[in-house]
Enzyme design. Sequence first.
Site, PDB file in Angstrom:
ATOM      1  N   ASN A   7       0.869  -1.181   0.000  1.00 46.96           N
ATOM      2  CA  ASN A   7       0.000   0.000   0.000  1.00 46.96           C
ATOM      3  C   ASN A   7       0.908   1.234   0.000  1.00 46.96           C
ATOM      4  O   ASN A   7       1.497   1.571   1.025  1.00 46.96           O
ATOM      5  CB  ASN A   7      -0.873  -0.056   1.268  1.00 46.96           C
ATOM      6  CG  ASN A   7      -1.818   1.121   1.374  1.00 46.96           C
ATOM      7  OD1 ASN A   7      -1.819   2.017   0.533  1.00 46.96           O
ATOM      8  ND2 ASN A   7      -2.622   1.129   2.425  1.00 46.96           N
ATOM      9  N   ARG A  90      -2.912  -2.203  -3.127  1.00 46.23           N
ATOM     10  CA  ARG A  90      -4.075  -1.350  -2.892  1.00 46.23           C
ATOM     11  C   ARG A  90      -3.986  -0.198  -3.886  1.00 46.23           C
ATOM     12  O   ARG A  90      -3.016   0.550  -3.913  1.00 46.23           O
ATOM     13  CB  ARG A  90      -4.039  -0.797  -1.477  1.00 46.23           C
ATOM     14  CG  ARG A  90      -5.222   0.072  -1.222  1.00 46.23           C
ATOM     15  CD  ARG A  90      -5.169   0.701   0.118  1.00 46.23           C
ATOM     16  NE  ARG A  90      -6.428   1.387   0.349  1.00 46.23           N
ATOM     17  CZ  ARG A  90      -6.585   2.273   1.297  1.00 46.23           C
ATOM     18  NH1 ARG A  90      -5.597   2.584   2.088  1.00 46.23           N
ATOM     19  NH2 ARG A  90      -7.751   2.857   1.441  1.00 46.23           N
ATOM     20  N   HIS A 179     -13.170   3.121   0.475  1.00 40.48           N
ATOM     21  CA  HIS A 179     -13.257   2.072   1.510  1.00 40.48           C
ATOM     22  C   HIS A 179     -14.038   0.857   0.993  1.00 40.48           C
ATOM     23  O   HIS A 179     -14.575   0.085   1.787  1.00 40.48           O
ATOM     24  CB  HIS A 179     -13.992   2.553   2.783  1.00 40.48           C
ATOM     25  CG  HIS A 179     -13.242   3.538   3.608  1.00 40.48           C
ATOM     26  ND1 HIS A 179     -13.871   4.546   4.300  1.00 40.48           N
ATOM     27  CD2 HIS A 179     -11.921   3.664   3.887  1.00 40.48           C
ATOM     28  CE1 HIS A 179     -12.974   5.262   4.953  1.00 40.48           C
ATOM     29  NE2 HIS A 179     -11.776   4.753   4.716  1.00 40.48           N
ATOM     30  N   GLY A 209     -13.255   5.083  11.116  1.00 39.30           N
ATOM     31  CA  GLY A 209     -11.858   5.078  11.557  1.00 39.30           C
ATOM     32  C   GLY A 209     -11.368   6.511  11.548  1.00 39.30           C
ATOM     33  O   GLY A 209     -12.132   7.430  11.856  1.00 39.30           O
ATOM     34  N   ASN A 210     -10.108   6.706  11.182  1.00 31.81           N
ATOM     35  CA  ASN A 210      -9.658   8.086  11.014  1.00 31.81           C
ATOM     36  C   ASN A 210     -10.365   8.675   9.788  1.00 31.81           C
ATOM     37  O   ASN A 210     -10.843   9.794   9.789  1.00 31.81           O
ATOM     38  CB  ASN A 210      -8.139   8.113  10.872  1.00 31.81           C
ATOM     39  CG  ASN A 210      -7.598   9.489  11.143  1.00 31.81           C
ATOM     40  OD1 ASN A 210      -8.183  10.256  11.909  1.00 31.81           O
ATOM     41  ND2 ASN A 210      -6.525   9.822  10.483  1.00 31.81           N
ATOM     42  N   ARG A 240     -10.933  15.448   8.311  1.00 27.58           N
ATOM     43  CA  ARG A 240     -11.707  15.924   7.142  1.00 27.58           C
ATOM     44  C   ARG A 240     -13.096  16.359   7.592  1.00 27.58           C
ATOM     45  O   ARG A 240     -13.693  15.730   8.469  1.00 27.58           O
ATOM     46  CB  ARG A 240     -11.847  14.815   6.102  1.00 27.58           C
ATOM     47  CG  ARG A 240     -10.544  14.417   5.485  1.00 27.58           C
ATOM     48  CD  ARG A 240     -10.741  13.326   4.439  1.00 27.58           C
ATOM     49  NE  ARG A 240      -9.578  12.463   4.412  1.00 27.58           N
ATOM     50  CZ  ARG A 240      -9.607  11.148   4.294  1.00 27.58           C
ATOM     51  NH1 ARG A 240     -10.759  10.521   4.123  1.00 27.58           N
ATOM     52  NH2 ARG A 240      -8.504  10.453   4.306  1.00 27.58           N
ATOM     53  N   GLU A 384      -8.022  -4.315   6.020  1.00 27.64           N
ATOM     54  CA  GLU A 384      -7.982  -4.114   4.572  1.00 27.64           C
ATOM     55  C   GLU A 384      -6.859  -4.913   3.904  1.00 27.64           C
ATOM     56  O   GLU A 384      -7.040  -5.454   2.822  1.00 27.64           O
ATOM     57  CB  GLU A 384      -7.906  -2.622   4.258  1.00 27.64           C
ATOM     58  CG  GLU A 384      -9.281  -1.992   4.452  1.00 27.64           C
ATOM     59  CD  GLU A 384      -9.296  -0.481   4.411  1.00 27.64           C
ATOM     60  OE1 GLU A 384      -8.708   0.133   5.313  1.00 27.64           O
ATOM     61  OE2 GLU A 384      -9.895   0.069   3.484  1.00 27.64           O
TER      62      GLU A 384
HETATM   63  P1  AMP Z   1      -8.392   3.583  12.085  1.00 34.63           P
HETATM   64  O1  AMP Z   1      -8.230   4.647  11.045  1.00 34.63           O
HETATM   65  O2  AMP Z   1      -9.315   2.488  11.668  1.00 34.63           O
HETATM   66  O3  AMP Z   1      -7.083   3.066  12.621  1.00 34.63           O
HETATM   67  O4  AMP Z   1      -9.121   4.280  13.352  1.00 34.63           O
HETATM   68  C1  AMP Z   1      -8.579   5.358  14.062  1.00 34.63           C
HETATM   69  C2  AMP Z   1      -9.607   5.859  15.073  1.00 34.63           C
HETATM   70  O5  AMP Z   1     -10.067   4.739  15.853  1.00 34.63           O
HETATM   71  C3  AMP Z   1      -9.075   6.882  16.065  1.00 34.63           C
HETATM   72  O6  AMP Z   1     -10.016   7.939  16.208  1.00 34.63           O
HETATM   73  C4  AMP Z   1      -8.966   6.134  17.377  1.00 34.63           C
HETATM   74  O7  AMP Z   1      -9.340   6.929  18.461  1.00 34.63           O
HETATM   75  C5  AMP Z   1      -9.954   5.003  17.238  1.00 34.63           C
HETATM   76  N1  AMP Z   1      -9.414   3.788  17.869  1.00 34.63           N
HETATM   77  C6  AMP Z   1      -8.511   2.984  17.346  1.00 34.63           C
HETATM   78  N2  AMP Z   1      -8.202   1.956  18.203  1.00 34.63           N
HETATM   79  C7  AMP Z   1      -8.949   2.150  19.292  1.00 34.63           C
HETATM   80  C8  AMP Z   1      -9.102   1.448  20.542  1.00 34.63           C
HETATM   81  N3  AMP Z   1      -8.420   0.340  20.791  1.00 34.63           N
HETATM   82  N4  AMP Z   1      -9.969   1.942  21.438  1.00 34.63           N
HETATM   83  C9  AMP Z   1     -10.664   3.048  21.170  1.00 34.63           C
HETATM   84  N5  AMP Z   1     -10.569   3.752  19.999  1.00 34.63           N
HETATM   85  C10 AMP Z   1      -9.727   3.322  19.073  1.00 34.63           C
END
Ligand code: AMP
Length: 402
Positions: A7, A90, A179, A209-210, A240, A384
């Site tokens: 990726n 990806r 996504h 997620g983010n 964003r 992913e």
């Molecule tokens: P991602 O882009 O899928 O990695 O997600 C990131 C977001 O998920 C961030 O806002 C984190 O606060 C939240 N996050 C990721 N892992 C955890 C966790 N173990 N507990 C609570 N929130 C999480």
Amino acid sequence: MNILVINCGSSSIKYQLFEIKKKVPLAKGLIEEIGKVNSFQTHWIGKRIIKKKGKIVHYQQGLERILDFLTDKDNGLIKDTSEISAVGHRVVHGGEKYFEPILINDKVMETIRSYIFLAPLHNYPNLMGIEAARSLLAGVPQVAVFDTAFHQTLSPKVFLYALPYEYYEKYRIRRYGFHGTSHRYVAYEAAKILKKPLKDLRIITCHLGNGCSIAAIDKGKSIDTSMGFTPLEGLVMGTRCGDIDAAAVLFLMRKEKLEINQMDNILNKQSGLLGISGLSNDLREIQREAQKGNQRAKLALEIFIYRVKKYIGAYSAILGGLDVLVFTAGIGENQPHVRSRICQGLGFLEIYLDERENKTPSKSARLISAETSPGKILVIPTNEEAIIAHETWQVVRRLVAR
Ligand code: AMP
């Protein structure tokens, strides 16, 4: 049978090496700051972390370092690169052409190149990664797995913006959705868990997620999704803004005398949870501060939850009801409080959360709706890279079977 998943981002390469029968990667890693004075390499084998520094000029050199690491006599996992059976890439944008993963040849490369104008920050590095892999792993099948592919089933009334039609004809400005790999995977998994055919289900998948997006899936097909021409549209995300009146952007540019790049940076990097709270893009930190009484953190959380709920309402309307609601990605999988708030008051859709199940910590896929709830709510972890490995294997296997 080992599959290497790559990726490539604007100055980074993430990779994972999978043995196809296992969901957990044998090794994974990240090369950051490619092209800068100090590039950082981080490799994980199980819980062991190996870090390295040193200049890496371009993607090909980055991939060379990854292959050196994987075949290293002391730390490596494979004897030589002949143990890599296929490479899954990806690729963010498959434009209007690709509905599914595809074996890469010169023609596919050309098409991906022709979509650089739609996603310059993504498709260009994706292409660099493919070129590097084709040159360093000649003869190994390479597969492109597109973020946009799953949403190519959207109908014109859904994907067209109400701009003068000529801009669609000229520049292909439309909703593409992203996504897709994740939305498709969790929808299929949901049907498997519920032991129901996909064709009988109206599903809403929330990838939180983010980056965040939500999709309406009818009979296994994506019929609408919140991200649009770019991943900026839709839900509130880490940095964003999601949906916004385009006139507000014009107003800001005029008032603050902003250049296009500055405005782009505000919308993509300084908005969302970070912009509203002024604290962080990480929901964990927002929650900690909200609990301490920080009003802007509370507001960021409220706006985030409200927007998801609003989309669930809209998508239930276009689906004509809702059978399954799925939560996935960092927030969707790990934030019971956010899930609970989103699900409050969805009784009009006959969908009820079991608060105890919702709070029970678990890393596996699970049902969190009340036993008597007609509509089901599920948490399904997405990965992913693992999905890309699986889809790559499906394409390569078909080839071998021919
Ligand atoms: P991602 O882009 O899928 O990695 O997600 C990131 C977001 O998920 C961030 O806002 C984190 O606060 C939240 N996050 C990721 N892992 C955890 C966790 N173990 N507990 C609570 N929130 C999480």
